[in-house]
Each structure stands twice: as C-alpha cells, then as structure tokens.
Design a protein around this motif. Structure first.
Motif, mmCIF file in Angstrom:
data_model
loop_
_atom_site.group_PDB
_atom_site.id
_atom_site.type_symbol
_atom_site.label_atom_id
_atom_site.label_comp_id
_atom_site.label_asym_id
_atom_site.label_seq_id
_atom_site.Cartn_x
_atom_site.Cartn_y
_atom_site.Cartn_z
ATOM 1 N N GLN A 1 0.840 -1.176 0.000
ATOM 2 C CA GLN A 1 0.000 0.000 0.000
ATOM 3 C C GLN A 1 0.886 1.240 0.000
ATOM 4 O OE1 GLN A 1 -3.219 -0.071 -0.332
ATOM 5 N NE2 GLN A 1 -3.675 2.106 -0.061
ATOM 6 N N VAL A 2 0.550 2.192 -0.838
ATOM 7 C CA VAL A 2 1.297 3.433 -0.942
ATOM 8 C C VAL A 2 0.517 4.549 -0.251
ATOM 9 C CG1 VAL A 2 2.204 5.175 -2.514
ATOM 10 C CG2 VAL A 2 2.397 2.751 -3.088
ATOM 11 N N GLN A 3 1.212 5.319 0.549
ATOM 12 C CA GLN A 3 0.598 6.489 1.180
ATOM 13 C C GLN A 3 1.409 7.728 0.837
ATOM 14 O OE1 GLN A 3 0.205 5.446 5.402
ATOM 15 N NE2 GLN A 3 -1.994 5.323 5.078
ATOM 16 N N LEU A 4 0.698 8.796 0.514
ATOM 17 C CA LEU A 4 1.316 10.094 0.251
ATOM 18 C C LEU A 4 0.791 11.082 1.293
ATOM 19 C CD1 LEU A 4 0.792 10.265 -3.621
ATOM 20 C CD2 LEU A 4 2.825 9.476 -2.394
ATOM 21 N N VAL A 5 1.694 11.749 1.993
ATOM 22 C CA VAL A 5 1.296 12.672 3.050
ATOM 23 C C VAL A 5 1.890 14.044 2.760
ATOM 24 C CG1 VAL A 5 1.314 13.164 5.509
ATOM 25 C CG2 VAL A 5 1.178 10.786 4.713
ATOM 26 N N GLU A 6 0.999 14.996 2.471
ATOM 27 C CA GLU A 6 1.427 16.364 2.206
ATOM 28 C C GLU A 6 1.518 17.164 3.491
ATOM 29 O OE1 GLU A 6 -1.466 15.433 -1.319
ATOM 30 O OE2 GLU A 6 -1.422 15.130 0.852
ATOM 31 N N SER A 7 2.387 18.158 3.501
ATOM 32 C CA SER A 7 2.507 19.076 4.634
ATOM 33 C C SER A 7 3.058 20.403 4.123
ATOM 34 C CB SER A 7 3.415 18.502 5.718
ATOM 35 O OG SER A 7 4.717 18.282 5.210
ATOM 36 N N GLY A 8 2.966 21.423 4.982
ATOM 37 C CA GLY A 8 3.569 22.704 4.645
ATOM 38 C C GLY A 8 2.600 23.787 4.228
ATOM 39 N N GLY A 9 1.319 23.446 4.114
ATOM 40 C CA GLY A 9 0.344 24.460 3.748
ATOM 41 C C GLY A 9 0.094 25.432 4.889
ATOM 42 N N GLY A 10 -0.689 26.473 4.589
ATOM 43 C CA GLY A 10 -1.014 27.457 5.617
ATOM 44 C C GLY A 10 -1.520 28.737 5.014
ATOM 45 N N LEU A 11 -1.566 29.762 5.865
ATOM 46 C CA LEU A 11 -2.022 31.090 5.466
ATOM 47 C C LEU A 11 -0.798 31.967 5.249
ATOM 48 C CD1 LEU A 11 -4.207 33.299 5.138
ATOM 49 C CD2 LEU A 11 -4.087 33.612 7.633
ATOM 50 N N VAL A 12 -0.759 32.648 4.122
ATOM 51 C CA VAL A 12 0.371 33.514 3.803
ATOM 52 C C VAL A 12 -0.147 34.760 3.101
ATOM 53 C CG1 VAL A 12 0.812 32.367 1.600
ATOM 54 C CG2 VAL A 12 2.684 33.544 2.768
ATOM 55 N N GLN A 13 0.544 35.857 3.282
ATOM 56 C CA GLN A 13 0.147 37.099 2.622
ATOM 57 C C GLN A 13 0.580 37.090 1.155
ATOM 58 O OE1 GLN A 13 1.768 40.363 4.894
ATOM 59 N NE2 GLN A 13 0.087 40.302 6.361
ATOM 60 N N PRO A 14 -0.106 37.854 0.326
ATOM 61 C CA PRO A 14 0.331 37.968 -1.072
ATOM 62 C C PRO A 14 1.793 38.392 -1.154
ATOM 63 C CG PRO A 14 -1.838 38.915 -0.808
ATOM 64 C CD PRO A 14 -1.362 38.588 0.577
ATOM 65 N N GLY A 15 2.521 37.746 -2.063
ATOM 66 C CA GLY A 15 3.947 37.998 -2.188
ATOM 67 C C GLY A 15 4.808 37.100 -1.342
ATOM 68 N N GLY A 16 4.188 36.340 -0.447
ATOM 69 C CA GLY A 16 4.937 35.463 0.436
ATOM 70 C C GLY A 16 5.294 34.135 -0.204
ATOM 71 N N SER A 17 5.889 33.274 0.620
ATOM 72 C CA SER A 17 6.366 31.977 0.141
ATOM 73 C C SER A 17 5.916 30.857 1.074
ATOM 74 C CB SER A 17 7.894 31.966 0.074
ATOM 75 O OG SER A 17 8.385 32.927 -0.847
ATOM 76 N N LEU A 18 5.785 29.686 0.495
ATOM 77 C CA LEU A 18 5.541 28.459 1.244
ATOM 78 C C LEU A 18 6.279 27.329 0.546
ATOM 79 C CD1 LEU A 18 1.699 28.441 2.019
ATOM 80 C CD2 LEU A 18 3.541 28.649 3.695
ATOM 81 N N ARG A 19 6.632 26.312 1.336
ATOM 82 C CA ARG A 19 7.244 25.109 0.767
ATOM 83 C C ARG A 19 6.402 23.911 1.174
ATOM 84 N NH1 ARG A 19 12.678 21.799 2.335
ATOM 85 N NH2 ARG A 19 13.338 21.183 0.238
ATOM 86 N N LEU A 20 5.829 23.247 0.191
ATOM 87 C CA LEU A 20 5.050 22.045 0.436
ATOM 88 C C LEU A 20 5.954 20.817 0.314
ATOM 89 C CD1 LEU A 20 1.821 22.772 -1.634
ATOM 90 C CD2 LEU A 20 2.396 23.493 0.692
ATOM 91 N N SER A 21 5.652 19.813 1.129
ATOM 92 C CA SER A 21 6.363 18.539 1.065
ATOM 93 C C SER A 21 5.347 17.417 0.908
ATOM 94 C CB SER A 21 7.177 18.300 2.338
ATOM 95 O OG SER A 21 8.149 19.296 2.531
ATOM 96 N N CYS A 22 5.754 16.367 0.241
ATOM 97 C CA CYS A 22 4.923 15.171 0.098
ATOM 98 C C CYS A 22 5.816 13.965 0.341
ATOM 99 C CB CYS A 22 4.293 15.116 -1.280
ATOM 100 S SG CYS A 22 3.436 13.556 -1.622
ATOM 101 N N ALA A 23 5.577 13.299 1.444
ATOM 102 C CA ALA A 23 6.364 12.116 1.800
ATOM 103 C C ALA A 23 5.614 10.866 1.383
ATOM 104 C CB ALA A 23 6.630 12.097 3.300
#
Length: 113
Positions: A1-23
């Motif tokens: 069985q394969v599982q994909l788990v995303e993380s790193g989302g959230g609230l950010v202001q315009p012009g900002g940055s985020l880094r998403l991960s998927c393990a």
C-alpha cells in the motif's frame, strides 16, 4: 500500500512563500513521475507541476517562474517551493504518483492579506 502525506500548507500574505512537502511510503516513489495538483472551491483539479524520475520538470503557465518542484529519492519526498504567491493560488494542493494513480489527502494553501 502506498501512502502520500502532504505538509507545509497554511495562510500567507500575497507575495509570500511556502514550501510544500509530500512524503511517500512504499517502494514506488523512485520509479514514478510525481506531480502537484491543486483544486480551488468550485474549480476542477488542475496540474501545477511535474517532475520525472530523472528530475525533468514541467509547470503550468500560471505558476511558471514562481514555483519550483523538486524531489529527493533518498527521502521518498517531493517538494513544491512557492514564491510570489497570489490570492488566486489559494487552493488545496495534492501530490500524485503519475504512473500509479495514488493521491495524498491534500494541504490547504490560503493567500490573503
């Protein structure tokens, strides 16, 4: 069985940055091309970026130059670096194994002031 788990989302202001991960668990990560998709309320799920097993990348026109997809096969993880975020980037972001049709549960990204 394969599982994909995303993380790193959230609230950010315009012009900002985020880094998403998927393990990924299981043994298919290193033999599968990977993709990030997103779905905003009322919209269809759309492809954002892809990375092949060898590291070749592709992007939707709407994110080209702002987002960067990468993968670490030793860690079974794919990343999405998102810079210069805009309100229209607000969506649930999903990772996907392009060759085996597995999906993660999604992570919410909200861009708002």
């Amino acid at each position: 069985q394969v599982q994909l788990v995303e993380s790193g989302g959230g609230l950010v202001q315009p012009g900002g940055s985020l880094r998403l991960s998927c393990a990924a668990s299981g043994s298919i990560f290193s033999i599968s091309d990977m993709g990030w998709y997103r779905q905003a309320p009322g919209n269809k799920r759309e492809l954002v970026a892809t990375v092949t097993r060898r590291g070749t990348t592709g992007y939707a026109d709407s994110v080209k130059g702002r987002f960067t997809i990468s993968r670490d096969n030793a860690k079974n993880t794919v990343y999405l670096q998102m810079n210069s975020l805009k309100p229209e980037d607000t969506a649930v972001y999903y990772c996907h194994t392009l060759n085996y049709n597995y999906w993660g549960q999604g992570t919410q990204v909200t861009v708002s002031s």
